[in-house]
Design a protein around this motif. Structure first.
Motif, short mmCIF file in Angstrom:
data_model
loop_
_atom_site.label_atom_id
_atom_site.label_comp_id
_atom_site.label_asym_id
_atom_site.label_seq_id
_atom_site.Cartn_x
_atom_site.Cartn_y
_atom_site.Cartn_z
N UNK B 268 0.80 -1.23 0.00
CA UNK B 268 0.00 0.00 0.00
C UNK B 268 0.83 1.27 0.00
N UNK B 269 0.13 2.40 0.13
CA UNK B 269 0.79 3.70 0.04
C UNK B 269 1.65 4.04 1.25
N UNK B 271 3.63 1.98 3.64
CA UNK B 271 4.16 0.71 4.14
C UNK B 271 4.82 0.87 5.51
N UNK B 273 7.93 0.21 8.12
CA UNK B 273 9.36 0.35 7.78
C UNK B 273 9.97 -0.92 7.17
N UNK B 276 8.77 -1.18 3.57
CA UNK B 276 9.45 -0.21 2.71
C UNK B 276 10.87 -0.67 2.41
#
Lengths: 317, 376
Positions: B268-269, B271, B273, B276
């Motif tokens: 998703x927009x 995330x 850590x 990401x």
């Protein structure tokens, strides 16, 4: 011959002559390599990339790779970048991470006539002239990393490129050069050391280990060059992120494999391998480790969305 | 050899890239389930459409149906198609390997006969190298081709032959002379029509549920003598050089790319850590390998020998194709909302053992790199 090659050849000669085990050992006990510093400044290598030097940042970073290759025990990357940001001046300049009224982990802060503090966010640099050192330390490679106080007379300068990423880019390039050196040492040892009646380079296990190392070193080199090429573009921070993340990952593999090839000899203080492996281990953690930069890059991709992720990767440069 | 030059794609490739994306958008019906593994989708109609666009054999001379485009342009087309997960298996070997082989070593008649068909997406090729008792040790092939008048009589078995049941031709590495002191001598490559009644093709199911590879048996198959690629006895040189063409392309690091796309979607927009970091870790690898692959395209453009560099790209790329799903799986929580990710992940994981086998195993490639390092 082009300018860059001339710089690199001259630097290579000077560093090959000076950066031997004796000098590295001395520097790691806190002795500043003043004779080498003299040679470097005589050749103008403390001004590369700065306005009026006739060289570009790309030349400067190629030189920084060379510094990494030779484990040059001087904060040249730091001096060069501060000269670029704040204007060249005589003497040693350095930088570290700004933390309130201190600047931490300043490379050779004790020798510096000017220190710049870099925050994680923002493009404003804190400049301290004739800094007061409030703590001395080293990184795990024995490179001087000092603490400097920020007094009321500190000034500020605006950087054009993200300064934290620029600082990380110095480590990316030091690492690319340092990793190459570790590979060279592995190749040299494998082709000289004889066991079972032949050089160990003839054993498939050693060949495969060095092939893995070579692939990592080649990737590190390409990633470092790509990050340098992104200076001045809107991808700069992300390319540095990819570079620091990728090169940092290579460190673990390369150091581990090449130590294994060297056996007990490479574990001695007497052998010079550790001067390079300890440095690459140290540099991967300076100015953001892999996780930091991976997350920064990943957050950017997430914000672009899954269906735009390819477009981000498929850049021309 | 560790210096991969800083090569940028020309601005002119932007228009081509946009054209490929538009084409892929218009042809989504050919790949409702995108998969970036170049072996998985066999779609002759899609291949013919690519041929119409001039995107097969695009670097070849126009007199053989090619478009005389650069290796960079070919690179852009192939990476776009593979990243999108479009079906390319039908023409892939002909475009990447068989065509360049014929162009370099084939007779003029062979070039005139096969290359235009390949560029139109009308002639698909398989590779006949491995045998039941010949894996990485290619010089041990036992399939024989014995001269009889103006034909060769072929006997033997080839295996792991991708798409032999659907393709038109197979180029087989055969012994035209019995093995002697020089085990690399006496080998030739020969083009055999897979529709020949004397050729038996038996499917081999793979562990991922696919049936794209086969065992191909030749029993007294008579092949016209002019189907020997170039000169008889030149087979070893041919296979070693064609294997290096096939090692550096985008298909060597993008096979698991759709897992990455689904990972980004699943996170998703905003995330966490660790999510990401997983996305960024994969992206950093892909960005680097892609640039190395483009550096090799630059070397091909300058007609340089790329054997070692290509092996380095394949070594990094194939290993990473296997690591990518491993990184991704830990970042995506289980549950119904992750169904799209799971489906792509599982499909790719099941295919992943093949990534470091095809086109030269990891072990063989490391040997090639070690030779380049001066260790062998």
């Amino acid at each position: 011959m082009d300018t860059r090659q001339l710089i690199l050849d001259t630097a290579n000669k000077i560093f090959t002559d000076h950066c031997d085990k004796k000098l590295l050992d001395a520097a790691e006990t806190g002795e500043f390599a003043s004779e080498l510093w003299g040679q470097v400044t005589e050749n103008g290598f403390d001004q590369l990339g700065s306005a009026g030097s006739g060289t570009e940042l790309a030349d400067m970073f190629a030189f920084v790779q060379q510094c990494g290759h030779h484990a040059v025990p001087l904060p040249l990357a730091e001096t060069l970048l501060v000269n670029f940001w704040c204007g060249p001046q005589e003497g040693l300049s350095s930088f570290g991470e700004l933390s309130g009224d201190r600047i931490d982990d300043v490379a050779w802060g004790r020798q510096a006539q000017r220190v710049v503090g870099i925050g994680v966010e923002g493009s404003t640099l804190t400049v301290v002239e004739t800094p007061e050192v409030i703590g001395r330390g080293t990184n795990m490679a024995g490179e001087a990393r000092d603490q400097v106080s920020v007094g009321s007379d500190a000034t500020t300068v605006e950087a054009t490129e993200d300064p934290y990423a620029m600082a990380a880019l110095t480590r990316v390039n030091l690492l690319a050069g340092g990793l190459h050196r570790v590979l060279d040492l592995g190749l040299l040892f494998a082709t000289e050391r004889v066991q079972f009646g032949r050089t160990i380079s003839k054993f498939q296990a050693i060949q495969h280990s060095l092939a893995i190392v070579a692939a990592e070193v080649a990737a590190a080199q390409r990633a470092a060059d790509a990050a340098v090429d992104a200076i001045g573009t809107d991808r700069f921070v992300y390319e540095v992120a990819a570079g620091k993340a990728r090169v940092g990952e290579a460190v673990g593999v390369v150091a581990e494999q090449v130590h294994q090839i060297h056996g007990a000899m490479g574990f001695t203080h007497e052998h010079s391998l550790h001067h390079y492996t300890r440095r690459v281990w140290a540099w991967r953690d300076e100015w953001g480790n892999e996780f930091y930069w991976q997350a920064l890059l990943g957050n950017h991709l997430a914000s672009l969305g899954a269906d735009n992720s390819w477009d981000f990767i498929a850049t021309r440069g | 050899m560790l210096q991969f030059d800083r090569v940028s794609l020309d601005e002119s490739t932007d228009a081509l890239r946009a054209e490929v994306r538009e084409f892929l958008g218009e042809n989504q019906m050919h790949f409702p389930h995108p998969n970036s593994d170049f072996v998985t989708g066999h779609d002759p109609e899609f291949s013919r459409k690519l041929g119409e666009k001039g995107w097969i054999g695009m670097t070849w001379p126009t007199e053989y149906g090619g478009a005389e485009r650069t290796f960079f342009e070919r690179y852009v087309v192939t990476e776009e198609i593979v990243a999108a997960g479009a079906p390319v298996s039908a023409h892939w070997i002909a475009d990447r390997q068989s065509g360049p082989l014929l162009l370099r070593y084939g007779t003029e008649e062979q070039r005139k006969t096969y290359l235009p068909l390949i560029t139109r997406g009308e002639a698909f090729f398989s590779i006949g190298m491995s045998e039941p008792d010949t894996g990485s040790d290619l010089a041990s092939v036992r399939t024989t081709a014995t001269r009889e008048g103006d034909a060769y009589r072929v006997n033997g078995t080839k295996i792991w032959t991708t798409d032999a049941h659907r393709n038109h031709y197979i180029i087989c590495l055969v012994r035209t002379e019995p093995p002697g002191d020089n085990r690399h001598a006496g080998m030739s490559q020969i083009i055999i029509d897979l529709k020949n009644d004397d050729v038996q093709v038996r499917p081999i199911a793979n562990m991922a549920g696919g049936e794209d590879f086969n065992e191909v048996v030749f029993e007294d198959v008579l092949v016209p003598a002019d189907r020997i690629v170039g000169e008889p006895g030149n087979g070893w040189e041919q296979v070693t050089s064609e294997l290096s063409y096939e090692r550096s392309g985008p298909e060597r690091f993008l096979s698991a790319f759709r897992v990455f796309v689904e990972l980004v979607r699943a996170c998703g927009e905003n995330p966490a850590p660790h999510q990401a970091a997983a996305i960024g870790q994969i992206a950093a690898h892909l960005m680097t390998m892609r640039r190395m692959s483009i550096s090799v395209a630059g070397m091909l453009e300058q007609s340089k020998d790329v054997a070692v560099e290509a092996a380095l790209v394949k070594e990094l790329g194939n290993n990473f194709e296997k690591v990518l799903p491993e990184i991704a799986r830990l970042a995506v929580p289980s549950g119904p909302e992750a169904a799209a990710f799971r489906s792509t992940f599982e499909e790719t994981l099941l295919l992943s053992p093949s990534f470091t086998l095809r086109g030269g195993t990891r072990e063989i490639l490391r040997g090639v790199i070690a030779r380049g390092l001066g260790l062998r």
